[in-house]
Design an enzyme around this catalytic site. Structure first.
Site, PDB file in Angstrom:
ATOM      1  N   LYS A  93       0.849  -1.345   0.059  1.00  0.00           N
ATOM      2  CA  LYS A  93       0.038  -0.091   0.035  1.00  0.00           C
ATOM      3  C   LYS A  93       0.875   1.246  -0.046  1.00  0.00           C
ATOM      4  O   LYS A  93       0.515   2.180   0.971  1.00  0.00           O
ATOM      5  CB  LYS A  93      -0.928   0.161   0.995  1.00  0.00           C
ATOM      6  CG  LYS A  93      -2.137  -1.116   1.247  1.00  0.00           C
ATOM      7  CD  LYS A  93      -3.114  -0.864   2.166  1.00  0.00           C
ATOM      8  CE  LYS A  93      -3.940  -2.060   2.082  1.00  0.00           C
ATOM      9  NZ  LYS A  93      -3.845  -3.433   2.456  1.00  0.00           N
TER      10      LYS A  93
HETATM   11  O1  6AU Z   1      -9.445 -11.646   5.796  1.00  0.00           O
HETATM   12  P1  6AU Z   1      -8.612 -10.711   6.763  1.00  0.00           P
HETATM   13  O2  6AU Z   1      -9.393  -9.820   7.571  1.00  0.00           O
HETATM   14  O3  6AU Z   1      -8.021 -11.547   7.800  1.00  0.00           O
HETATM   15  O4  6AU Z   1      -7.435 -10.062   5.819  1.00  0.00           O
HETATM   16  C1  6AU Z   1      -7.859  -9.228   4.810  1.00  0.00           C
HETATM   17  C2  6AU Z   1      -6.510  -8.503   4.289  1.00  0.00           C
HETATM   18  C3  6AU Z   1      -5.643  -7.940   5.311  1.00  0.00           C
HETATM   19  C4  6AU Z   1      -5.783  -6.529   4.576  1.00  0.00           C
HETATM   20  O5  6AU Z   1      -4.466  -5.855   4.627  1.00  0.00           O
HETATM   21  C5  6AU Z   1      -6.273  -6.476   3.120  1.00  0.00           C
HETATM   22  O6  6AU Z   1      -6.774  -7.961   3.113  1.00  0.00           O
HETATM   23  N1  6AU Z   1      -7.229  -5.575   2.766  1.00  0.00           N
HETATM   24  C6  6AU Z   1      -6.728  -4.877   1.606  1.00  0.00           C
HETATM   25  C7  6AU Z   1      -5.870  -5.146   0.456  1.00  0.00           C
HETATM   26  C8  6AU Z   1      -5.531  -4.287  -0.208  1.00  0.00           C
HETATM   27  O7  6AU Z   1      -5.891  -6.187   0.485  1.00  0.00           O
HETATM   28  C9  6AU Z   1      -7.661  -3.723   1.286  1.00  0.00           C
HETATM   29  C10 6AU Z   1      -8.869  -3.430   2.154  1.00  0.00           C
HETATM   30  O8  6AU Z   1      -9.692  -2.392   1.816  1.00  0.00           O
HETATM   31  N2  6AU Z   1      -9.050  -4.192   3.198  1.00  0.00           N
HETATM   32  C11 6AU Z   1      -8.349  -5.364   3.483  1.00  0.00           C
HETATM   33  O9  6AU Z   1      -8.647  -5.864   4.408  1.00  0.00           O
HETATM   34  O10 6AU Z   1      -4.213  -8.609   4.536  1.00  0.00           O
END
Ligand code: 6AU
Length: 260
Positions: A93
């Site tokens: 990011k």
């Molecule tokens: O399924 P989770 O919640 O354990 O993990 C979600 C992953 C994390 C966040 O850094 C990423 O997705 N993420 C991102 C991106 C760019 O990947 C964007 C966003 O809006 N929300 C998000 O959770 O590694």
């Protein structure tokens, strides 16, 4: 309409080499699953990549959270990615001035551009960041997922910010692999891949503002091509079993979506 097109047809329209490669992997492995490997130990990260490898098109890392990080981690990680045919994706990011991003991307301890064909970038700081990624040292085939929306509650991204982010992406068709978003955004470029994080079957949210949708919802209602699943898989009793389950649900939803 991108949402009704097959990956095969969209692959031909993609101008970014990593997007082409992702479309090809998705077709061949029949998976649109990107796993978020948010894991704190190097050994656990490698074991996790090995376990979910057969079921994913990309492995998304936050390499700076690995507590015992050492550059020697990268080679075995790359070998696992090659063996199971998935793309390494560092979710850095980037959000600084171009020159700083150039250093963050290609220098320092992590030397991201030497091993991660895919990275995430914020549009906030303007297109200089994209120019920096484009011209930095490192492997030639590289791609960017640009963040147009976020899954977290209370984020400050407005509708105009989202629209202007899409416009910025369309100025860089050779560099942009796709868009990170939460809704079926309009883009003139069906070669862009829509990446949707915040996907889980068990929970609707976590205790720090993350919001989840089900895999069916993100593909059929939110327009996701690739879905990012983190804790839904990494914290499951058997990550490989969970990955296979998400893969199948997501792939069937994609087939359902393109069915005329
Ligand atoms: O399924 P989770 O919640 O354990 O993990 C979600 C992953 C994390 C966040 O850094 C990423 O997705 N993420 C991102 C991106 C760019 O990947 C964007 C966003 O809006 N929300 C998000 O959770 O590694």
């Amino acid at each position: 309409n991108r949402l009704k097109m097959s990956f095969e047809d969209r692959e031909k329209l993609a101008k970014n080499p990593v997007a082409k490669r992702l479309f090809e992997i998705m077709r061949n492995k029949q998976t649109t699953l990107c796993v978020a490997a948010d894991i704190l130990s190097a050994t656990d990260l490698l074991n996790f990549a090995e376990a979910v490898g057969p079921h994913i098109c990309a492995l998304k890392t936050h390499i700076d959270i690995v507590e015992d990080f050492n550059p020697n981690l990268i080679q075995p990680l790359q070998q696992i990615a090659d063996r199971h045919n998935f793309v390494l994706f560092e979710d850095r990011k980037f959000a600084d001035i171009g020159k700083t991003v150039e250093y963050q991307y290609s220098k320092g301890l992590y030397s991201i551009s030497s091993w991660a064909p895919l990275v995430t970038v914020h549009s906030l700081m303007g297109p200089g960041v994209l120019d920096a990624i484009k011209s930095s040292d490192g492997a030639k085939a590289r791609g960017v997922f640009l963040l147009a929306e976020a899954s977290s509650a209370g984020n400050l991204i407005s509708e105009n910010y989202t629209k202007d982010t899409i416009k910025m992406a369309e100025q860089y068709p050779e560099l942009i692999t796709g868009i990170v978003c939460q809704s079926p955004l309009f883009t003139n470029n069906p070669g862009f891949i829509q990446l949707c994080p915040g996907v889980q079957l068990e929970n609707k949210q976590d205790n720090l503002g993350q919001k989840y949708n089900s895999p069916l919802t993100v593909v059929l209602e939110k327009g996701a091509d690739v879905a990012v699943v983190g804790r839904g898989i990494s914290q499951a009793p058997e990550p490989a079993v969970a990955a296979e389950k998400y893969k199948k649900i997501l792939w069937n939803a994609y087939l359902e979506r393109i069915k005329t």
